[in-house]
Motif scaffolding. Structure first.
Motif, PDB file in Angstrom:
ATOM      1  N   UNK A 228      60.617 -33.697 -18.691  1.00  0.00           N
ATOM      2  CA  UNK A 228      59.515 -32.528 -17.812  1.00  0.00           C
ATOM      3  C   UNK A 228      58.371 -33.086 -18.200  1.00  0.00           C
ATOM      4  N   UNK A 229      57.453 -32.457 -17.182  1.00  0.00           N
ATOM      5  CA  UNK A 229      56.281 -32.826 -17.202  1.00  0.00           C
ATOM      6  C   UNK A 229      55.182 -31.726 -16.954  1.00  0.00           C
ATOM      7  N   UNK A 230      53.795 -31.699 -16.967  1.00  0.00           N
ATOM      8  CA  UNK A 230      52.913 -30.636 -16.812  1.00  0.00           C
ATOM      9  C   UNK A 230      51.661 -31.197 -16.544  1.00  0.00           C
ATOM     10  N   UNK A 231      50.833 -30.793 -15.437  1.00  0.00           N
ATOM     11  CA  UNK A 231      49.699 -31.225 -14.832  1.00  0.00           C
ATOM     12  C   UNK A 231      48.726 -30.431 -15.192  1.00  0.00           C
ATOM     13  N   UNK A 233      45.059 -28.609 -14.428  1.00  0.00           N
ATOM     14  CA  UNK A 233      44.750 -27.765 -13.025  1.00  0.00           C
ATOM     15  C   UNK A 233      43.937 -28.845 -12.367  1.00  0.00           C
ATOM     16  N   UNK A 234      42.935 -29.641 -13.238  1.00  0.00           N
ATOM     17  CA  UNK A 234      41.908 -30.339 -12.419  1.00  0.00           C
ATOM     18  C   UNK A 234      42.427 -31.843 -12.339  1.00  0.00           C
ATOM     19  N   UNK A 235      43.813 -31.854 -12.479  1.00  0.00           N
ATOM     20  CA  UNK A 235      44.509 -33.178 -12.056  1.00  0.00           C
ATOM     21  C   UNK A 235      43.830 -34.324 -12.914  1.00  0.00           C
ATOM     22  N   UNK A 236      43.180 -34.179 -13.823  1.00  0.00           N
ATOM     23  CA  UNK A 236      42.454 -35.381 -14.810  1.00  0.00           C
ATOM     24  C   UNK A 236      43.529 -35.727 -15.770  1.00  0.00           C
ATOM     25  N   UNK A 237      44.523 -35.163 -16.393  1.00  0.00           N
ATOM     26  CA  UNK A 237      45.621 -35.468 -17.092  1.00  0.00           C
ATOM     27  C   UNK A 237      46.861 -34.890 -16.877  1.00  0.00           C
ATOM     28  N   UNK A 238      47.874 -35.526 -17.507  1.00  0.00           N
ATOM     29  CA  UNK A 238      49.077 -34.808 -17.523  1.00  0.00           C
ATOM     30  C   UNK A 238      49.866 -35.209 -18.781  1.00  0.00           C
ATOM     31  N   UNK A 239      50.716 -34.396 -19.275  1.00  0.00           N
ATOM     32  CA  UNK A 239      51.882 -34.480 -20.335  1.00  0.00           C
ATOM     33  C   UNK A 239      53.109 -34.733 -19.594  1.00  0.00           C
ATOM     34  N   UNK A 240      53.894 -35.878 -20.381  1.00  0.00           N
ATOM     35  CA  UNK A 240      55.089 -36.072 -20.062  1.00  0.00           C
ATOM     36  C   UNK A 240      56.303 -35.889 -21.340  1.00  0.00           C
ATOM     37  N   UNK A 241      57.213 -35.421 -21.402  1.00  0.00           N
ATOM     38  CA  UNK A 241      58.011 -35.069 -22.673  1.00  0.00           C
ATOM     39  C   UNK A 241      59.196 -35.850 -22.472  1.00  0.00           C
ATOM     40  N   UNK A 242      59.846 -36.366 -23.371  1.00  0.00           N
ATOM     41  CA  UNK A 242      61.424 -36.776 -23.358  1.00  0.00           C
ATOM     42  C   UNK A 242      62.076 -35.805 -24.164  1.00  0.00           C
ATOM     43  N   UNK A 243      63.625 -35.727 -23.986  1.00  0.00           N
ATOM     44  CA  UNK A 243      64.327 -34.871 -24.543  1.00  0.00           C
ATOM     45  C   UNK A 243      64.224 -34.832 -26.149  1.00  0.00           C
ATOM     46  N   UNK A 305      43.317 -21.943 -19.408  1.00  0.00           N
ATOM     47  CA  UNK A 305      41.869 -22.461 -19.396  1.00  0.00           C
ATOM     48  C   UNK A 305      41.994 -24.078 -19.641  1.00  0.00           C
ATOM     49  N   UNK A 306      43.353 -24.520 -19.651  1.00  0.00           N
ATOM     50  CA  UNK A 306      43.514 -25.985 -19.725  1.00  0.00           C
ATOM     51  C   UNK A 306      43.202 -26.647 -21.131  1.00  0.00           C
ATOM     52  N   UNK A 307      43.058 -25.632 -22.092  1.00  0.00           N
ATOM     53  CA  UNK A 307      42.869 -25.962 -23.618  1.00  0.00           C
ATOM     54  C   UNK A 307      44.025 -25.953 -24.456  1.00  0.00           C
ATOM     55  N   UNK A 308      45.208 -25.458 -24.015  1.00  0.00           N
ATOM     56  CA  UNK A 308      46.317 -25.423 -24.809  1.00  0.00           C
ATOM     57  C   UNK A 308      47.570 -25.881 -24.151  1.00  0.00           C
ATOM     58  N   UNK A 309      48.529 -26.502 -25.117  1.00  0.00           N
ATOM     59  CA  UNK A 309      49.543 -27.147 -24.232  1.00  0.00           C
ATOM     60  C   UNK A 309      50.669 -26.273 -25.026  1.00  0.00           C
ATOM     61  N   UNK A 310      51.648 -25.514 -24.496  1.00  0.00           N
ATOM     62  CA  UNK A 310      52.822 -24.991 -24.836  1.00  0.00           C
ATOM     63  C   UNK A 310      54.038 -25.861 -24.736  1.00  0.00           C
ATOM     64  N   UNK A 311      55.059 -25.982 -25.835  1.00  0.00           N
ATOM     65  CA  UNK A 311      56.075 -26.494 -25.731  1.00  0.00           C
ATOM     66  C   UNK A 311      57.190 -25.641 -26.003  1.00  0.00           C
ATOM     67  N   UNK A 312      58.548 -25.706 -25.082  1.00  0.00           N
ATOM     68  CA  UNK A 312      59.498 -24.928 -25.359  1.00  0.00           C
ATOM     69  C   UNK A 312      60.436 -25.701 -25.901  1.00  0.00           C
ATOM     70  N   UNK A 345      52.225 -19.862 -17.989  1.00  0.00           N
ATOM     71  CA  UNK A 345      51.142 -18.964 -18.201  1.00  0.00           C
ATOM     72  C   UNK A 345      50.328 -18.157 -17.106  1.00  0.00           C
ATOM     73  N   UNK A 346      49.941 -16.885 -17.611  1.00  0.00           N
ATOM     74  CA  UNK A 346      49.507 -16.118 -16.296  1.00  0.00           C
ATOM     75  C   UNK A 346      48.612 -14.980 -17.019  1.00  0.00           C
ATOM     76  N   UNK A 347      47.871 -14.331 -16.116  1.00  0.00           N
ATOM     77  CA  UNK A 347      47.377 -13.155 -16.769  1.00  0.00           C
ATOM     78  C   UNK A 347      48.164 -11.921 -16.774  1.00  0.00           C
TER      79      UNK A 347
END
Length: 491
Positions: A228-231, A233-243, A305-312, A345-347
Motif C-alpha cells: 500500500x502507498x499514499x501520496x 497532496x503536494x506530491x512532495x513525499x509519499x509513504x509505502x508500507x509492507x504487509x 492538512x498533510x500533517x498526520x499519517x493514518x495506518x490501518x 479522510x474527509x470533511x
C-alpha cells in the motif's frame, strides 16, 4: 458551520474470525465515533464514497466479501439503503469524484463500468485478478492494477463511446515495468493525462509514471514487498508500507548546497527507466525514514492538512502518526478484533446522521435533510442494454488537446505576468546574490589573468635574451672552429 475533519474506515472480520464489519466515521483529532453504518464486510479496495456537494447528499458503496453484492449507504441514514446484485463477485471497486461513474474489477481480470444505472461496458482487461481500480481526479481516466503485474490506463471517453461498444476496449497505455502483482495505485492531482501516478508492487518497488508521455520517471526500490502507498497532496513525499508493519517515507525533493548559490531545492529522480533509487531505513543525512508498526498493515492515508499519517492494521487498530516527527499521537482501538480494510479522510458531511448542521438553512431552522436531498441511486444493470444506453446521454469533460503555436500543450501555458511575479519572488533574490558573487569572481580572475600576462611577458623577454646569447655564442664558436680548420689546411 465549523469544518471538522473525519476519517472514514471500513472493517471486516479477520481471516480466522467471524461476524460482520461496519463502516464508521471518527473524529480525526479525538478518535470519537461520529456515525456507524453496519451490516458491511468489505475487503481492501472494495469501499468507495462520494462526499456531500453541489446540493446533493453523499453516499458510500461497499462490495461485500465473497458475495456479488454491493451495499449502498447514505450519510443521512445509519441504515442500509439497499443492495445491488452485481454480475460477478467484485475484487475491487472505484467511484469517480463526482459520483457519475462506478467501476468494478473481478478475480477473473474483468472490468465493469456503470454510469447512473446503465452498464456501459464490460471487458477482459487483465489476465489475472484485478487488485485495485482508481479514477483520475477529473474522472477522465480509469487506472487498473492486477496480479499479472501490469497497470492499464483506460480513457473513459472511449469506454462510454457508443460507436465502440462492439469492440474490445484498448487502453490509453499500459505500464508494464513491474514483475510481481500490483497492489496499490495513487493518482496525483491534475487533469488527465497531465497527472502523475504511483504504483506499488510486491516486487519491492514503487514506480512513478508520467501519463502524458506514457513513460516511467523513477523506480524506488525497498527492502521489503510493498502492498500500500499514499501520496501527500503536494506530491512532495509519499509513504509505502509492507504487509509486515514497515512504513517508509520517501521525499521527492531534497536540499542541495552549492558553494556560491547557497541551498537550492531539487527534485529527486526523473531520469527514466534506468533511474533506480534504493530506499533504506535512513536517508543520506541519517534522518530516520522507517516507521515500525507492531501490526500487519492493510491501508494508509494522510490527513487533509498533510500533517498526520493514518495506518490501518489487520488487528483493527488505527494508528495516527505525526508526519514531521514520526511520533505516534493516538490509537483508535474501537475496532479491535476486526481488520481495517479502508481508510480515507474527509470533511464531516453537513448532512451526517445525528450531526445535522442547521446553519445550512438561511433564516430557518429547517432540517438539513430537507435542504440537502439524498443523491438518487438505483440498482445497476447486470447486462448491457443498448436501447437504454442510446437513450441516455453521458456528460464528460474531455482532456484538453489544444496546443500553442510553439507546439506546447496549452495546459502548460505560463502567463508572462505570473511568470515575472514568481521569478521575482523565488529566483531573483538568489540570482542577484549569485550575480554579485559572479561579478566579483570575474574581476578577480581578470586581475589574475593580467598578472599572468605581465609575468609571461617578462619570462618571454628573459627567454629571448637567453636565446640570443646562446645563439651568438654558438655562432662565434662555429666561426672560430671554421677559422682554425682553414689555417690548418693552409699549413
Amino acid at each position: 458551520m465549523i469544518l471538522q475533519e473525519v476519517v472514514l474506515c471500513a472493517t471486516a472480520p479477520q481471516a480466522s474470525g467471524s461476524g460482520s464489519g461496519a463502516i464508521v466515521l471518527h473524529d480525526v483529532q479525538t478518535g470519537t465515533s461520529l456515525a456507524s453504518f453496519k451490516q458491511s464486510s468489505s475487503a481492501p479496495h472494495c469501499t468507495s464514497f462520494v462526499e456531500t456537494r453541489d446540493g446533493q447528499g453523499g453516499f458510500i458503496l461497499a462490495a461485500q466479501q465473497d458475495k456479488s453484492i454491493l451495499n449502498v449507504y447514505n450519510f443521512q441514514k445509519d441504515q442500509l439503503a439497499f443492495k445491488i446484485v452485481l454480475p460477478e463477485r467484485p475484487s475491487c471497486i472505484a467511484l469517480d469524484h463526482s459520483g457519475s461513474f462506478c467501476a468494478g474489477g473481478t478475480t477473473q481480470g474483468r472490468i465493469y463500468v456503470w454510469e447512473a444505472r446503465i452498464l456501459y461496458n464490460s471487458w477482459d482487461a487483465h489476465y489475472r485478478h484485478v487488485n485495485v481500480l482508481k479514477f483520475t481526479h477529473d474522472g477522465a481516466a480509469l487506472i487498473s492494477g492486477s496480479d499479472d503485474s501490469s497497470v492499464s490506463v483506460w480513457s473513459m471517453a472511449r469506454i462510454v463511446d457508443n460507436d465502440t461498444q462492439n469492440e474490445l476496449p484498448t487502453p490509453y497505455c499500459t505500464l508494464s515495468d513491474h514483475t510481481l502483482p500490483v497492489k496499490d495505485i495513487v493518482c496525483g492531482l491534475g487533469a488527465f493525462p497531465t497527472c502523475r501516478v504511483l504504483t506499488a508492487s510486491l516486487d519491492h518497488s514503487v514506480k512513478l509514471w508520467d501519463l502524458s508521455s506514457q513513460s516511467l520517471l523513477t523506480t524506488f526500490h525497498f527492502p521489503k514487498p510493498i502492498s500500500s502507498a499514499v501520496w501527500d497532496i503536494t506530491e512532495r513525499l509519499f509513504f509505502a508500507a509492507s504487509p509486515d508493519g514497515s512504513i517508509y517515507q520517501v521525499n521527492l525533493f531534497r536540499q542541495r548546497t552549492e558553494k556560491h548559490a547557497g541551498q537550492t531545492i531539487e527534485a529527486v529522480g526523473g531520469a527514466g527507466v534506468s533511474d533506480l533509487i534504493r530506499v533504506a531505513d535512513e536517508d543520506s543525512n541519517s534522518r530516520k525514514r522507517l516507521i515500525t508498526v507492531d501490526q500487519p498493515i492493510t491501508v494508509l492515508t494522510i490527513s487533509l492538512t498533510s500533517s498526520l499519517l493514518l495506518v490501518g492494521t489487520t488487528t483493527g487498530l488505527i494508528q495516527i502518526y505525526d508526519i514531521a516527527s514520526h511520533q505516534l499521537l493516538r490509537t483508535i482501538s474501537t475496532h479491535k478484533g476486526m481488520s481495517i480494510s479502508h481508510l480515507a479522510t474527509m470533511l464531516k458531511p453537513p448532512d451526517l446522521v445525528g450531526h445535522i448542521s442547521l446553519s445550512l438553512s438561511v433564516g430557518s431552522s429547517a432540517d438539513a435533510k430537507d435542504i440537502i436531498p439524498m443523491r438518487p441511486i438505483v440498482p445497476f444493470h447486470r447486462t448491457k442494454d443498448s436501447k437504454a444506453r442510446e437513450a441516455h446521454e453521458v456528460a464528460m469533460i474531455l482532456p484538453v488537446q489544444d496546443e500553442t503555436p510553439g507546439g506546447i500543450p496549452s495546459a502548460y501555458d505560463y502567463p508572462e505576468a505570473e511568470f515575472q511575479r514568481d521569478y521575482a519572488f523565488f529566483v531573483q533574490p538568489s540570482a542577484i546574490a549569485t550575480s554579485e558573487a559572479s561579478s566579483a569572481r570575474v574581476a578577480k580572475l581578470e586581475a589574475e589573468v593580467e598578472n599572468l600576462r605581465e609575468q609571461l611577458g617578462k619570462a618571454k623577454g628573459i627567454n629571448d635574451v637567453m636565446w640570443e646569447t646562446v645563439v651568438q655564442k654558438v655562432m662565434t664558436q662555429e666561426k672560430q672552429n671554421a677559422s682554425c680548420t682553414s689555417n690548418t689546411f693552409e699549413s
